[in-house]
Scaffold this active site. Sequence first.
Site, mmCIF file in Angstrom:
data_model
loop_
_atom_site.group_PDB
_atom_site.id
_atom_site.type_symbol
_atom_site.label_atom_id
_atom_site.label_comp_id
_atom_site.label_asym_id
_atom_site.label_seq_id
_atom_site.Cartn_x
_atom_site.Cartn_y
_atom_site.Cartn_z
ATOM 1 N N ASP A 139 -1.826 -17.804 5.570
ATOM 2 C CA ASP A 139 -3.933 -18.424 4.459
ATOM 3 C C ASP A 139 -3.800 -19.593 5.216
ATOM 4 O O ASP A 139 -5.037 -20.048 4.648
ATOM 5 C CB ASP A 139 -2.438 -19.424 3.261
ATOM 6 C CG ASP A 139 -1.005 -20.229 3.467
ATOM 7 O OD1 ASP A 139 -0.119 -20.665 2.491
ATOM 8 O OD2 ASP A 139 -1.071 -20.480 4.245
ATOM 9 N N LYS B 50 3.152 -14.056 5.901
ATOM 10 C CA LYS B 50 3.442 -15.642 5.047
ATOM 11 C C LYS B 50 4.664 -15.399 5.247
ATOM 12 O O LYS B 50 5.832 -14.705 3.603
ATOM 13 C CB LYS B 50 2.905 -14.852 3.620
ATOM 14 C CG LYS B 50 2.793 -16.258 2.275
ATOM 15 C CD LYS B 50 1.484 -16.588 2.456
ATOM 16 C CE LYS B 50 1.764 -18.036 1.170
ATOM 17 N NZ LYS B 50 1.329 -18.774 1.821
ATOM 18 N N TYR C 24 0.793 -1.095 0.412
ATOM 19 C CA TYR C 24 0.132 0.219 -0.292
ATOM 20 C C TYR C 24 0.826 1.455 -0.085
ATOM 21 O O TYR C 24 0.180 2.709 -0.010
ATOM 22 C CB TYR C 24 -1.171 0.568 1.399
ATOM 23 C CG TYR C 24 -1.942 -0.975 0.819
ATOM 24 C CD1 TYR C 24 -1.724 -2.705 1.292
ATOM 25 C CD2 TYR C 24 -3.231 -0.590 1.002
ATOM 26 C CE1 TYR C 24 -3.006 -2.886 0.815
ATOM 27 C CE2 TYR C 24 -4.852 -1.229 0.842
ATOM 28 C CZ TYR C 24 -4.073 -2.831 1.431
ATOM 29 O OH TYR C 24 -5.123 -3.623 1.055
ATOM 30 N N ASP D 136 -6.285 -6.390 5.009
ATOM 31 C CA ASP D 136 -7.566 -6.349 4.071
ATOM 32 C C ASP D 136 -8.951 -7.450 4.205
ATOM 33 O O ASP D 136 -9.508 -7.686 4.384
ATOM 34 C CB ASP D 136 -6.603 -5.891 3.203
ATOM 35 C CG ASP D 136 -7.551 -4.732 2.546
ATOM 36 O OD1 ASP D 136 -8.864 -4.742 3.240
ATOM 37 O OD2 ASP D 136 -7.591 -4.447 1.599
#
Length: 416
Positions: A281, A227, A160, A305
């Site tokens: 995930d 991640k 972002y 998000d």
Amino acid sequence: MSYQQIRLPENGKLIGVKNGKLDVPDNPILGFVEGDGIGPDIMRASLRVWDAAVAQAYQGRRKVHWCELFMGEKAAGLYEGDFFPGETLDAIRQLTVAIKGPLTTPVGGGFRSLNVSLRQEMDLYACVRPVRYHDGVPSPLRRPEEIDVVIFRENTEDVYAGIEYESGSDANRKLADFLRNEMGARFFEDAGLGVKPISPAGSKRLIRKAIQYAIDHNRKSVTLVHKGNIMKYTEGAFRNWGYELAREEFGDILVLEDDLWNLHDGVMPQGKILIKDRIADIMFQLLQLRPAEFDVIATMNLNGDYLSDALAAEVGGVGIAPGANIADSVAVFEATHGTAPKYANQNKVNPSSLMFSGVMMLEYIGWNRAAELINRAFVEVMKQRTVTYDFARLMDGSTTLSTSDFADALIARIHA
Ligand code: NAD
């Protein structure tokens, strides 16, 4: 400070900040930005609910003095086409606490999201999204009452940050040459390029806020979501900096998951908080199958998000999920959904996301009794099955109310 369009209410007082803590008078000035699309409908309804709860809770001893601030389409009309006026940012800094409706962001070139700009300009580094089940709300889960999670999403870094280079541009070619020739990177010709900055300072201030929240609200665990198995030096580093901070600043209160088994036979010592991490995930699966295992979550911008909308869907969707963007003291509360333009000015949509963001705001300024009155009124209105269209289509035997009638139903329960 004098403003061009903004009028500070005469009888209200500014919120102060002393030693990092809010100093809230009984007649504080709070800012509100109506927002675009459905914004005016839901703001009008919510202001009435917040005022009713404050009046009922404090019987005239406390009152919010609202100050309208301008962003988005309404601002453009007042400030010669400026959607993001500087004086609105100055006023938010001066008032410390504000709430906003959704703002339109046209897709594609030329126009940066006002929401993202606001977060970055004001350095509102923590996006806080509490997600919990309210009795009676339609949910796809069998045991939605197990969900009571607060997500702390880092708001200023990650993809972002806006560091992107368009395929075919000079800047893209320069960066691609550097990456290929000097760094040995390999990627397809003409690939668009983006940079994902994740810093120790940015990660630690967010994780610190999440841990402090867990301590202040007697929460049981903090989970770092990342991640890091794939993005080792960004997402993996976020996890490592989180554990470093946990050891250095909160060593006496936090227990690492490994230590829980190595040192405590799997039984949490009284008064301590567990700190653990999970890969992003698998979190999407765990939050559906074993939500009771999660409490406070700290994660980076993009993961946060996705996760917050997915989790909100389990307990009623974005029409009800509240949110806030918080710096060290300054806080801007906001509806988590967008402007839903097809429903604008129809007095139809659900005001609950904005209304519960206001509940968070009342808690933030320490007016918990007023906040609690709204929470309780909401459960009662759900029990009566009187809801806006979005819930009505999921609830058999319900009555559909307009936005303003839904607010009236809440106000009637607040006064009951
Ligand atoms: P959206 O959230 O505005 O609407 C998607 C759908 O969700 C709507 O069509 C409606 O069916 C439902 N919905 C949303 N809010 C609801 C409510 N309060 N009650 C009942 N149903 C509701 O998302 P979008 O269509 O992707 O975006 C529209 C605009 O909003 C875009 O310009 C986008 O950039 C902007 N946006 C702003 C914010 C923000 O201000 N924080 C967030 C997301 C999107």
